[in-house]
Design an enzyme around this catalytic site. Structure first.
Site, PDB file in Angstrom:
ATOM      1  NE  ARG A 207     -10.520  -1.380   4.895  1.00  0.00           N
ATOM      2  CZ  ARG A 207     -10.962  -1.522   6.140  1.00  0.00           C
ATOM      3  NH1 ARG A 207     -12.073  -2.222   6.381  1.00  0.00           N
ATOM      4  NH2 ARG A 207     -10.322  -0.957   7.149  1.00  0.00           N
TER       5      ARG A 207
ATOM      6  CG  ASP B 261      -5.493   8.003   4.454  1.00  0.00           C
ATOM      7  OD1 ASP B 261      -6.482   8.568   3.943  1.00  0.00           O
ATOM      8  OD2 ASP B 261      -5.578   7.034   5.242  1.00  0.00           O
TER       9      ASP B 261
ATOM     10  CE  LYS C 197      -3.091   2.742   3.020  1.00  0.00           C
ATOM     11  NZ  LYS C 197      -3.921   2.765   4.246  1.00  0.00           N
TER      12      LYS C 197
ATOM     13  CG  ASP D 118      -9.628   7.581   6.987  1.00  0.00           C
ATOM     14  OD1 ASP D 118      -8.631   7.529   6.237  1.00  0.00           O
ATOM     15  OD2 ASP D 118      -9.562   7.879   8.201  1.00  0.00           O
TER      16      ASP D 118
ATOM     17  CD  GLU E 127      -6.750   5.127   2.655  1.00  0.00           C
ATOM     18  OE1 GLU E 127      -7.658   5.242   3.487  1.00  0.00           O
ATOM     19  OE2 GLU E 127      -5.556   4.956   2.962  1.00  0.00           O
TER      20      GLU E 127
ATOM     21  CE  LYS F 242      -6.304   9.037   7.904  1.00  0.00           C
ATOM     22  NZ  LYS F 242      -6.788   7.966   8.782  1.00  0.00           N
TER      23      LYS F 242
ATOM     24  CG  ASP G  39      -1.771   5.526   4.744  1.00  0.00           C
ATOM     25  OD1 ASP G  39      -1.528   4.541   5.473  1.00  0.00           O
ATOM     26  OD2 ASP G  39      -2.899   5.755   4.267  1.00  0.00           O
TER      27      ASP G  39
HETATM   28  N1  BES Z   1      -3.945   4.821   6.879  1.00  0.00           N
HETATM   29  C1  BES Z   1      -5.015   4.571   7.777  1.00  0.00           C
HETATM   30  C2  BES Z   1      -4.614   3.697   8.973  1.00  0.00           C
HETATM   31  C3  BES Z   1      -3.679   4.343   9.938  1.00  0.00           C
HETATM   32  C4  BES Z   1      -4.168   5.078  10.986  1.00  0.00           C
HETATM   33  C5  BES Z   1      -2.314   4.161   9.831  1.00  0.00           C
HETATM   34  C6  BES Z   1      -3.302   5.655  11.900  1.00  0.00           C
HETATM   35  C7  BES Z   1      -1.454   4.705  10.755  1.00  0.00           C
HETATM   36  C8  BES Z   1      -1.957   5.469  11.784  1.00  0.00           C
HETATM   37  C9  BES Z   1      -6.174   3.879   7.058  1.00  0.00           C
HETATM   38  O1  BES Z   1      -6.329   4.267   5.742  1.00  0.00           O
HETATM   39  C10 BES Z   1      -7.422   4.246   7.791  1.00  0.00           C
HETATM   40  O2  BES Z   1      -7.736   5.394   7.813  1.00  0.00           O
HETATM   41  N2  BES Z   1      -8.092   3.255   8.368  1.00  0.00           N
HETATM   42  C11 BES Z   1      -9.266   3.485   9.101  1.00  0.00           C
HETATM   43  C12 BES Z   1     -10.267   2.427   8.723  1.00  0.00           C
HETATM   44  C13 BES Z   1     -11.643   2.666   9.274  1.00  0.00           C
HETATM   45  C14 BES Z   1     -12.257   3.889   8.640  1.00  0.00           C
HETATM   46  C15 BES Z   1     -12.498   1.447   9.016  1.00  0.00           C
HETATM   47  C16 BES Z   1      -8.944   3.430  10.592  1.00  0.00           C
HETATM   48  O3  BES Z   1      -8.113   2.625  10.989  1.00  0.00           O
HETATM   49  O4  BES Z   1      -9.481   4.231  11.330  1.00  0.00           O
HETATM   50 ZN    ZN Z   2      -4.637   4.892   4.759  1.00  0.00          ZN
HETATM   51 MN    MN Z   3      -7.470   6.016   5.537  1.00  0.00          MN
END
Ligand code: BES
Ligand code: ZN
Ligand code: MN
Length: 478
Positions: A332, A251, A246, A328, A330, A258, A269
């Site tokens: 996956r 992001d 990824k 968010d 994204e 966010k 990211d």
């Molecule tokens: N890139 C983030 C995950 C992340 C969060 C990495 C904090 C490092 C630090 C990912 O794209 C994301 O935002 N995931 C969400 C998924 C949720 C919306 C189901 C998350 O983990 O909150």
């Molecule tokens: Zn992300």
């Molecule tokens: Mn995200």
């Protein structure tokens, strides 16, 4: 910092200005200076064998650093990395330029490699955007050499290569998102020697029916890049490895934006893609006898008038339809089309690496990365590579009840679960819909890719998973 060919000469004959000597609990100084001054330091309690303890002495025209290695039974390669980093830190502070590590008696090649790896990683600085050097920090080492009774050159080279690969990944991670765009990342992939690289842009993603990846890229003006690197090692016989990374170069969360706090960290990211790129470069550099296809999904995730929205329904390139619950989630979506692409291109063993979920940090902190796999044998191999590299992983389960959680009312599956139950696992269940039954392991490195505080990687991007992937390929080649 150069790593010189290891030597069987005594440390003093190497021209080093600093000699590092390890001290185990219940043991003495193996090779002392004239007059036995180092052993005298031990007896006086100034040089201590406790792990990470340091003592300094000057004799015979050089500086001697005695580093506590703790109990011999507890001294694993990870401790060797840490001891090397601690010694490096003090040596650098003292203005050392040429360092010789005297390899302790009766340690393995893995320990030797780890001493070099730890030093190379500890010497890393990201200074690309600094106008002036930090005077306090000094110039850093010119070279490192290992001295041992037997030939440790091969092990030393392996450690240097792994450390350099991790540092290359860190450069990609630490670069800001305005520099490290998907286009720049693709350019960097094209700089790798001995591989073939092909890149798909926005039009090709849409053309290929990669509706999940393309949707994420809809909101940004930056051209998305699906980077495919192929490496065909000499004499390779094993199954085709597929590494998938990824690389969301920034992001913001998109329309499901966010909060502002720490949003700048979302330049990291793309850490999974950085690890895949750097490991592939190291694998090609070592001419390992493996066949590898590396796929890196690079895009920004931004809100705009063209951005994809919650409620949108997408169709991925394997035909699976996806309801967007949260823009968010994204990563996956990007990985869905990248995994399906790797499978179509013939990958026979898959590993994906992604900063996928905040939930993995709640579960495992910054110590273990999460691993989820549908194949016990393949999972065991990835776990073993994790142990060998010090990039340790902890397995989380798949289960039909978790798979049920991502069922969508309107489409086949949805990209997020409102309840947030088992966030890291449901993300993996999502990915598993795109792996085509090929043995697969997913590494969630969201908690372990930066600011982990290890002695050889205290702050910022740390190259997480680069050494694990390199180790996995080395084991695959053996
Ligand atoms: N890139 C983030 C995950 C992340 C969060 C990495 C904090 C490092 C630090 C990912 O794209 C994301 O935002 N995931 C969400 C998924 C949720 C919306 C189901 C998350 O983990 O909150
Ligand atoms: Zn992300
Ligand atoms: Mn995200």
């Amino acid at each position: 910092m150069d790593v010189l060919a290891a030597t069987t000469d005594a440390p003093l004959a190497t021209g080093a200005d600093t000699v590092v000597i390890g001290l185990f609990e219940g043991e003495g100084i193996a090779h002392d200076v004239e007059g036995g001054a180092l052993q005298a330091l031990v007896e006086a309690g100034e040089a201590k064998p406790g792990f990470r303890k340091l003592a300094l002495w000057h004799a015979e025209g050089v500086r001697w650093l005695v580093v506590g290695l703790g109990a011999r039974e507890a001294f694993d390669p990870e401790r060797a990395r840490v001891a090397a980093a601690v010694a490096h830190g003090r040596a650098r502070e003292l203005g050392a330029r040429r360092v010789c590590w005297e390899v302790p008696h009766k340690v393995t090649d893995a320990h030797v490699a780890a001493l070099v790896e730890g030093t190379v990683m500890a010497g890393y600085r990201y200074t690309a955007w600094k106008s002036a050097a930090d005077d306090e920090d000094g110039a850093g080492l010119e070279w490192l050499v290992l001295s041992a009774h037997h030939d440790v050159d091969e092990a030393s080279r392996r450690g240097a290569a792994a450390g350099r690969a991790a540092n290359a990944a860190r450069d990609l991670q630490n670069a800001p998102a305005n520099e490290m765009t998907p286009t720049r990342l693709a350019e960097r992939a094209r700089e790798i020697e001995g591989v073939s690289v092909s890149v798909m842009g926005r039009a090709e993603l849409v053309e290929a029916g990669m509706g999940a990846f393309a949707a994420v890229a809809q909101g940004t003006e930056e051209e998305p890049q699906l980077i495919t690197i192929r490496y065909d090692g000499p004499g390779a016989t094993g199954p085709l490895l597929g590494f998938v990374g990824k690389a969301v170069t920034f992001d913001s969360g998109g329309i499901s934006i966010k909060p502002g706090a720490k949003m700048s960290e979302m330049k990291f990211d793309m850490s999974g893609g950085a690890a895949v790129l750097a490991a592939t470069e190291a694998i090609a550099g070592e001419q390992l006898p493996v066949r590898l296809i590396a796929v890196i999904g690079a895009t920004e995730n931004l809100p705009s008038g063209r951005a994809y929205k919650p409620g949108d329904i997408l169709r991925a390139s394997n035909g699976v339809t996806i309801e967007v619950i949260n823009t968010d989630a994204e990563g996956r979506l990007v990985l869905a089309d990248c995994l399906a692409h790797a499978v179509r291109e013939g990958a026979e063993r898959l590993v994906d690496v992604a900063t996928l979920t905040g939930a993995i940090t709640s579960a495992l902190g910054s110590t273990y990365a999460g691993i989820v796999s549908d194949d016990d044998d393949w999972c065991a191999r990835v776990e073993a590579a994790g142990r060998a590299s010090g990039e340790i992983v902890w397995r989380l389960p798949l289960h039909p009840e978790y798979a049920d959680l991502i069922k969508s009312r309107y489409a086949d599956i949805m990209n997020a679960v409102e309840s947030r139950k088992a966030g890291s696992i449901t993300a993996a269940e999502f990915l598993n819909r795109f792996t085509g039954g090929v043995p697969w392991a997913h590494l969630d490195i969201a908690g372990t890719a930066w600011d982990t505080g290890r002695a050889y990687a205290p702050k910022a991007g740390n190259g997480m998973a680069t050494r694990l992937l390199l180790e996995l390929a080395r084991a695959h080649a053996a």
